[in-house]
Scaffold this motif. Sequence first.
Motif, short mmCIF file in Angstrom:
data_model
loop_
_atom_site.label_atom_id
_atom_site.label_comp_id
_atom_site.label_asym_id
_atom_site.label_seq_id
_atom_site.Cartn_x
_atom_site.Cartn_y
_atom_site.Cartn_z
N LEU A 134 -22.75 -23.56 14.92
CA LEU A 134 -23.09 -22.68 13.81
C LEU A 134 -24.28 -23.20 13.00
CD1 LEU A 134 -19.50 -21.82 12.51
CD2 LEU A 134 -21.05 -20.32 13.79
N MET A 135 -24.47 -24.51 12.98
CA MET A 135 -25.58 -25.10 12.23
C MET A 135 -26.85 -25.23 13.05
SD MET A 135 -23.81 -28.14 9.95
CE MET A 135 -22.79 -28.86 11.25
N HIS A 136 -26.75 -25.22 14.37
CA HIS A 136 -27.91 -25.54 15.21
C HIS A 136 -28.98 -24.45 15.11
CE1 HIS A 136 -30.25 -26.89 18.66
NE2 HIS A 136 -29.58 -28.03 18.56
N PRO A 137 -30.25 -24.84 14.93
CA PRO A 137 -31.32 -23.84 14.78
C PRO A 137 -31.43 -22.88 15.96
CG PRO A 137 -32.10 -26.04 14.18
CD PRO A 137 -30.74 -26.22 14.77
N SER A 138 -31.05 -23.32 17.16
CA SER A 138 -31.19 -22.46 18.34
C SER A 138 -30.33 -21.21 18.24
CB SER A 138 -30.83 -23.23 19.61
OG SER A 138 -29.47 -23.61 19.60
N ARG A 143 -28.70 -17.05 7.10
CA ARG A 143 -28.11 -17.45 5.82
C ARG A 143 -28.77 -16.58 4.75
NH1 ARG A 143 -28.72 -21.22 10.23
NH2 ARG A 143 -27.91 -23.28 9.63
N GLU A 144 -27.95 -15.93 3.94
CA GLU A 144 -28.50 -15.06 2.88
C GLU A 144 -28.13 -15.62 1.52
OE1 GLU A 144 -28.40 -10.37 1.37
OE2 GLU A 144 -27.46 -10.96 3.28
N TYR A 145 -29.12 -15.63 0.61
CA TYR A 145 -28.94 -16.19 -0.73
C TYR A 145 -29.36 -15.17 -1.78
CZ TYR A 145 -28.77 -20.79 1.54
OH TYR A 145 -28.44 -21.86 2.34
N ALA A 146 -28.62 -15.16 -2.89
CA ALA A 146 -29.05 -14.45 -4.09
C ALA A 146 -29.78 -15.47 -4.97
CB ALA A 146 -27.85 -13.86 -4.82
N VAL A 147 -30.99 -15.11 -5.39
CA VAL A 147 -31.83 -16.06 -6.14
C VAL A 147 -32.26 -15.42 -7.45
CG1 VAL A 147 -33.86 -17.55 -6.02
CG2 VAL A 147 -32.75 -16.81 -3.90
N ALA A 249 -21.56 -17.95 17.88
CA ALA A 249 -21.68 -19.37 18.21
C ALA A 249 -21.64 -19.62 19.72
CB ALA A 249 -20.56 -20.16 17.55
N GLY A 250 -21.47 -18.55 20.52
CA GLY A 250 -21.39 -18.72 21.96
C GLY A 250 -20.05 -19.27 22.40
#
Length: 272
Positions: A134-138, A143-147, A249-250
Amino acid sequence: MPAPVDAPGERLQKILAEQGLGSRREIEAWIRIGRVRVNGQVAKLGDRITPLDRVRVDGQEIRRRPRREEDTQIIAYHKPEGEMVTRRDPEGRPTVFRHLPRPKTGRWIAVGRLDINTSGLILFTTDGELANRLMHPSRELEREYAVRILGQVPDGTLDRLTSGIALEDGPAHFDAVSARGGTGANTWYHVVLKEGRNREVRRLWEAADCQVSRLIRVRYGNVELGRRLFPGNWRPLLDDERKLLLSLAGMESQPHKPRLRSAAARAWQGGR
């Protein structure tokens, strides 16, 4: 001795991650500093093991359990500002783990991190291999953020943020930026990116001469924070959320006998 590289077997860090001991990254760090032994010998990165090999971490023997998808636990947690994403903080600050339930097996592994001044969604799982994927860039999970931005955003800034800005660790950009309103000196935006570099959202806005006054992660992959999950609280993933997340995540769910959802999941869904 560990099985040689060209021998049958799987990478040591992958096997230990699947046992829920930690993420691959954590376990690789353990191997580097000599905390892991295979058949009495200090392990090395790249070692492969078979079911016949004996593995110890900090002197404790690890007994391999067959990985079953239904045993993997995944929860969503709403991290408040002021909490650290670590098991122990040398300064005694509160950590996210104090609010989590006791897992049925293994231990909770955080899927990525949020800094102390950032709130919002963090996923936790007992499967280190799932956390790694889940973390791997591939995988390119969004990821969505409210800013919330303090002050006016100069003309052309949103185009710069999506086309790319040079940071000290290389160029970066948002995959999407959308205005979400606000009044006075505070305006809200939602941004989406597909990597998780340290403080990347804040650093991108700062590089565009904008000051972030509040930052909330509202989505990771297909899992949304939602309005019912209040700060300091957690919930199990719903069945559909879980199935799609494993697919992203495959690690698609394998067919197995139908089972009842947990009482916690049923209670959450019933109260939506």
